[in-house]
Every structure is written in structure tokens, then in C-alpha cells.
Design an enzyme around this catalytic site. Structure first.
Site, PDB file in Angstrom:
ATOM      1  CG  ASP A 106      56.897 -62.071 -55.188  1.00 27.06           C
ATOM      2  OD1 ASP A 106      55.577 -62.553 -55.332  1.00 27.06           O
ATOM      3  OD2 ASP A 106      58.220 -62.303 -54.667  1.00 27.06           O
ATOM      4  CD  GLU A 160      54.496 -62.167 -59.090  1.00 20.44           C
ATOM      5  OE1 GLU A 160      53.811 -62.149 -57.542  1.00 20.44           O
ATOM      6  OE2 GLU A 160      54.700 -63.812 -58.941  1.00 20.44           O
ATOM      7  CG  ASP A 196      53.805 -68.034 -61.737  1.00 18.06           C
ATOM      8  OD1 ASP A 196      53.877 -67.700 -60.463  1.00 18.06           O
ATOM      9  OD2 ASP A 196      54.043 -68.875 -61.418  1.00 18.06           O
TER      10      ASP A 196
END
Length: 226
Positions: A44, A116, A113
Site C-alpha cells: 500500500d 497490494e 488487499d
């Protein structure tokens, strides 16, 4: 059946020296302790840095607020999930039985998620430059289509304008839960509109502001659909 991670590496155009990093990036927390949460955190941060630098270069006359809105539109959960879908990341994910049965391979939050986390794995395995090259290749179409950044507005702003135009009460944001260690907290924020006749919405993120934006986006979608 879960696909082997080597196939994903080929799709990314990146060769891992330590394939175990990619395997961990594709392991959801529901599957065990050696999961992708830490890699997601790292990915991220790297993604935000690369995208910020690239749009800074592409839009030399843009103001800070405009750049922030453009970056937010490029790294929001929906955008990450779309990129994950283009790589078919869902078919590589290792999920616990509960998540598998509930369709976790197709859930936007899990896909975003995982995407990332894969970027975090590339960064650890090869360093910043290979990770940057991979990100820019994946974002090539989105970055090659010039955006009218003066018209980009964050979800909280759009929700406020939507309500004001209909003379409705402004939204209220409340932190209902904070979890995780001090260095890796997650905030669960509720968005509520009194007298609007709509259910409250929630957003979960690593900081309060992003959680509020997610809750606002869901509320706006709910109102526009109704």
C-alpha cells in the site's frame, strides 16, 4: 483449485528470487498466521508513493488538492480490485474454508488487499525500481487517459453536496472500533444521516480519514441507488 503462484509471476512479468514471498502475499489471514497482512501494508505504501510521483510528473500544473483526489481515485479499493481481477488474483489466493465458501475469491476487499500484498512482495524481493516498473505497467491504461482532475472530488465532498442540494441533514461520522497494534491500527467508522431513512454505512481503513471516505462512498451509492 488454487493456481500455482509461478503463473501469476509470469503475468506480472517479474521473476521472483524468493517465490515464498509471493506465496505469502497470496495467503489470506483466514488461512493461517503466515499471511499477507504485513505485505499488504508495505505494498500500500509503495503503491501510494509510485502513483503520487507519477501523477506529480504528469500534471505539473495541478494543485495539491487535485493531485490528492486523483491519487485517491487511482488507489481506491475498487480500482485495486479491478486490477486484481485483470490478473485473476482470486484464483491464486489461499483462503480459509469459511472465506472460500462465502466467495472470498471474488470479494473486492480481499482482492484489493491481495493486490497490494503482491506489490509488497515484489518490493521485498527485487527492490523499489522493479516494483515501480510493475506498478506503472499495470496502471498504463489508467495513466495514459488524461483525467479532468478539476472535476474529481472525494466521496465525503460528493456526499455533502448531494445532501445539500436536497436540503437534507449533513452526515455524521463516528469511530465505532479501533483494532490492531499502535503501528498497524484499523479504524471502523460509521456514516449516519439523521432523518434520511437510510441505513448507516461503515468503512474500515488504516486511518480515520480513509475509513470515513469509504463509509461516505457507500452511503452515496446507497442514496443514488434508492
Amino acid at each position: 483449485m488454487t493456481r500455482p503462484p509461478e503463473s501469476l509471476a509470469e503475468s506480472l512479468g517479474y521473476r521472483f528470487d524468493d517465490l515464498a514471498l509471493l506465496q505469502r502475499a497470496l495467503t489470506h489471514r483466514s488461512s493461517g498466521k503466515n499471511n499477507n497482512e504485513r505485505l499488504e501494508f508495505l505494498g500500500d505504501a509503495v503503491l501510494g508513493c509510485v502513483i503520487a510521483a507519477e501523477i506529480f510528473r504528469l500534471y505539473p500544473k495541478a494543485r495539491e488538492g487535485e493531485l490528492s483526489r486523483l491519487r485517491a481515485s487511482l488507489v481506491r479499493r475498487e480500482s485495486l480490485a479491478e486490477l486484481a481481477q485483470s490478473l485473476d488474483i482470486g484464483s491464486y489466493l489461499r483462503l480459509g474454508s469459511g472465506e472460500r465458501k462465502s466467495g472470498g475469491h471474488h470479494r473486492n476487499s480481499i482482492l484489493a488487499d491481495g493486490f497490494e500484498a503482491v506489490l509488497g512482495a515484489i518490493y521485498l524481493d527485487g527492490g523499489f525500481e522493479p516494483c515501480r516498473d510493475c506498478i506503472l505497467a499495470l496502471y498504463a491504461d489508467r495513466l495514459s487517459s488524461p483525467a479532468d482532475i478539476s472535476e474529481l472530488k472525494d466521496p465525503k465532498t460528493r456526499l455533502q453536496e448531494y445532501l445539500q442540494s436536497r436540503q437534507q441533514p449533513l452526515p455524521e461520522y463516528t469511530v465505532v472500533e479501533t483494532t490492531g497494534d499502535a503501528h498497524d491500527q484499523r479504524f471502523r467508522v460509521q456514516c449516519r444521516i439523521s432523518d434520511a431513512g437510510t441505513p448507516s454505512t461503515e468503512g474500515i481503513a488504516r486511518n480515520r480519514r480513509n475509513a470515513e471516505q469509504m463509509a461516505a462512498a457507500q452511503m452515496l451509492e446507497q442514496l443514488e441507488a434508492g
